[in-house]
Scaffold this active site. Structure first.
Site, PDB file in Angstrom:
ATOM      1  N   TYR A  56       0.836  -1.281   0.082  1.00  0.00           N
ATOM      2  CA  TYR A  56      -0.081  -0.044   0.014  1.00  0.00           C
ATOM      3  C   TYR A  56       0.810   1.102   0.194  1.00  0.00           C
ATOM      4  O   TYR A  56       1.596   1.448   0.970  1.00  0.00           O
ATOM      5  CB  TYR A  56      -0.840  -0.113   1.384  1.00  0.00           C
ATOM      6  CG  TYR A  56      -1.827  -1.007   1.454  1.00  0.00           C
ATOM      7  CD1 TYR A  56      -2.258  -1.796   0.145  1.00  0.00           C
ATOM      8  CD2 TYR A  56      -2.719  -1.246   2.667  1.00  0.00           C
ATOM      9  CE1 TYR A  56      -3.329  -2.940   0.353  1.00  0.00           C
ATOM     10  CE2 TYR A  56      -3.878  -2.324   2.680  1.00  0.00           C
ATOM     11  CZ  TYR A  56      -3.929  -2.857   1.488  1.00  0.00           C
ATOM     12  OH  TYR A  56      -4.797  -4.085   1.424  1.00  0.00           O
ATOM     13  N   ARG A 208     -15.884   0.101  -1.974  1.00  0.00           N
ATOM     14  CA  ARG A 208     -15.244   1.155  -1.933  1.00  0.00           C
ATOM     15  C   ARG A 208     -15.979   2.510  -2.167  1.00  0.00           C
ATOM     16  O   ARG A 208     -15.660   3.354  -3.081  1.00  0.00           O
ATOM     17  CB  ARG A 208     -14.338   0.853  -3.364  1.00  0.00           C
ATOM     18  CG  ARG A 208     -13.608  -0.307  -3.173  1.00  0.00           C
ATOM     19  CD  ARG A 208     -12.892  -0.838  -4.433  1.00  0.00           C
ATOM     20  NE  ARG A 208     -12.262  -2.038  -4.272  1.00  0.00           N
ATOM     21  CZ  ARG A 208     -12.640  -3.368  -4.204  1.00  0.00           C
ATOM     22  NH1 ARG A 208     -14.135  -3.426  -4.019  1.00  0.00           N
ATOM     23  NH2 ARG A 208     -11.861  -4.487  -4.210  1.00  0.00           N
ATOM     24  N   GLY A 209     -16.773   2.705  -1.492  1.00  0.00           N
ATOM     25  CA  GLY A 209     -17.664   3.685  -1.314  1.00  0.00           C
ATOM     26  C   GLY A 209     -18.981   3.796  -1.948  1.00  0.00           C
ATOM     27  O   GLY A 209     -19.733   4.807  -1.908  1.00  0.00           O
ATOM     28  N   GLY A 213     -23.412   5.603   0.493  1.00  0.00           N
ATOM     29  CA  GLY A 213     -24.549   6.471   0.379  1.00  0.00           C
ATOM     30  C   GLY A 213     -24.314   8.070   0.183  1.00  0.00           C
ATOM     31  O   GLY A 213     -24.649   8.873   0.103  1.00  0.00           O
TER      32      GLY A 213
END
Length: 332
Positions: A56, A208-209, A213
């Site tokens: 990462y 991943r979002g 919402g």
């Protein structure tokens, strides 16, 4: 904060974990100070499980975590680290390496970057097709005996690999994507884990979002994984966002946010499932923590299922080229 044991002899962890990947560029730029503040807020709220990978940000994420923990007690944190993914200086992915010599090399660098003498859960990020899983597990078992790692986990592997790995050394958890729109593990992988007593640490609980919402069409930039993720592409994203709006109506009736309902749904699938939330801001973390107060009744679960049925999502969870290298996606 409630806690559970990962596996029969695994570590005690909080029932929600913090996935730190997004703090190192995978979803576009992140604010360093806010990322560190979010890790501190997570720890203060009782989260003990921090998940990262040595690839990462090419080590950036491990160093960020090290900086965040410099004034904290090491024994209060369970560090989960993935290894093996290969990247070039241009950031391009170039395969996986789980040879014993490579594992020792990866581990040495992770220990240095994290500023610790041991890692609590160490796991190959994906199956290396060139190395039998038994050989990888044997090398990891030697590192457990040497005290450099405490426990062994797996990530994104299928049932056959799980069984073969568990025959060599106890596995404390399988880390794999699981959400309302990524439910592939339910057919075979989850039953295998339960038969072997292996809990699941579920990443991607908000896809991943996408099902948070908060996502809006076209929000991803060129440095964001979502810019080329199939479910965010034209032709798919509108279908998926329509599902989110259906879920929002259920959330509104429950007095929850969409994200809270999605996280609570994952947690409700079993006491052996620990959601990993990828919050990189304190406000998003606070929202995610609110999911723990939500109790879903049978009627709630039925309403959620009606709003977002299994296999309703448009598009695969990863690009086809990446899915081809994922053992968890192999169909027998």
């Amino acid at each position: 904060m409630k806690t559970i044991n990962l596996g029969k002899a695994g570590p005690v962890v909080s029932t929600i974990g913090l996935g730190c990947m997004g703090m190192s560029g995978m979803y576009g730029p992140a604010d360093r100070a806010e990322s560190i503040a979010s890790i501190h807020a997570a720890l203060d709220a009782g989260i003990t499980l921090l998940d990262t990978g040595d690839f990462y940000g090419m080590g950036h994420n491990e160093m960020l975590i090290s900086e965040s923990l410099k004034d904290r007690r090491r024994e209060d944190v369970v560090l989960s680290v993935k290894f093996g993914a290969l990247r070039g200086p241009d950031g391009v992915w170039s395969g996986y390496d789980s040879r014993p010599a490579a594992i020792r090399n990866f581990l040495a660098y992770s220990l240095q970057r994290l500023g610790t003498d041991h890692i609590d859960i160490y796991r190959p990020s994906r199956l290396d097709p060139a190395v039998p899983i038994e050989e990888t597990m044997g090398a990891l078992a030697d590192l457990v005996k040497a005290g450099y790692i405490r426990h062994i986990g797996l990530s994104e592997v299928g049932s056959e690999t799980i069984r073969r790995a568990a025959a060599v050394h106890p596995i404390v958890d399988l880390q794999i994507e699981y959400s309302l729109i990524s439910r592939g593990i339910e057919d075979d992988i989850l039953p295998t884990c339960r038969a072997l007593g292996i809990p699941v640490t579920a990443y991607g609980v908000l896809s991943r979002g996408l099902i948070s919402g908060h996502w809006r069409k076209g929000a991803a930039n060129g440095g964001d994984f979502r810019a080329f993720s199939p479910r965010f592409q034209d032709g798919n994203v509108d279908t998926n966002l329509a599902l989110v709006e259906a879920l929002r109506r259920v959330a509104d009736e429950k007095g929850a946010t969409v994200a809270q309902l999605a996280i609570a749904w994952v947690a409700a699938q079993g006491v052996d499932i620990v959601p990993l939330v990828g919050a990189r801001r304190r406000d998003r973390l606070a929202e995610a923590l609110g999911a723990q107060k939500i109790v879903l009744s049978a009627a709630d679960l039925a309403a959620i299922e009606a709003a977002l049925p299994k296999d309703a999502a448009a598009g695969e969870r990863y690009p086809v080229a990446m899915l081809a290298h994922m053992d968890s996606e192999k169909r027998t």
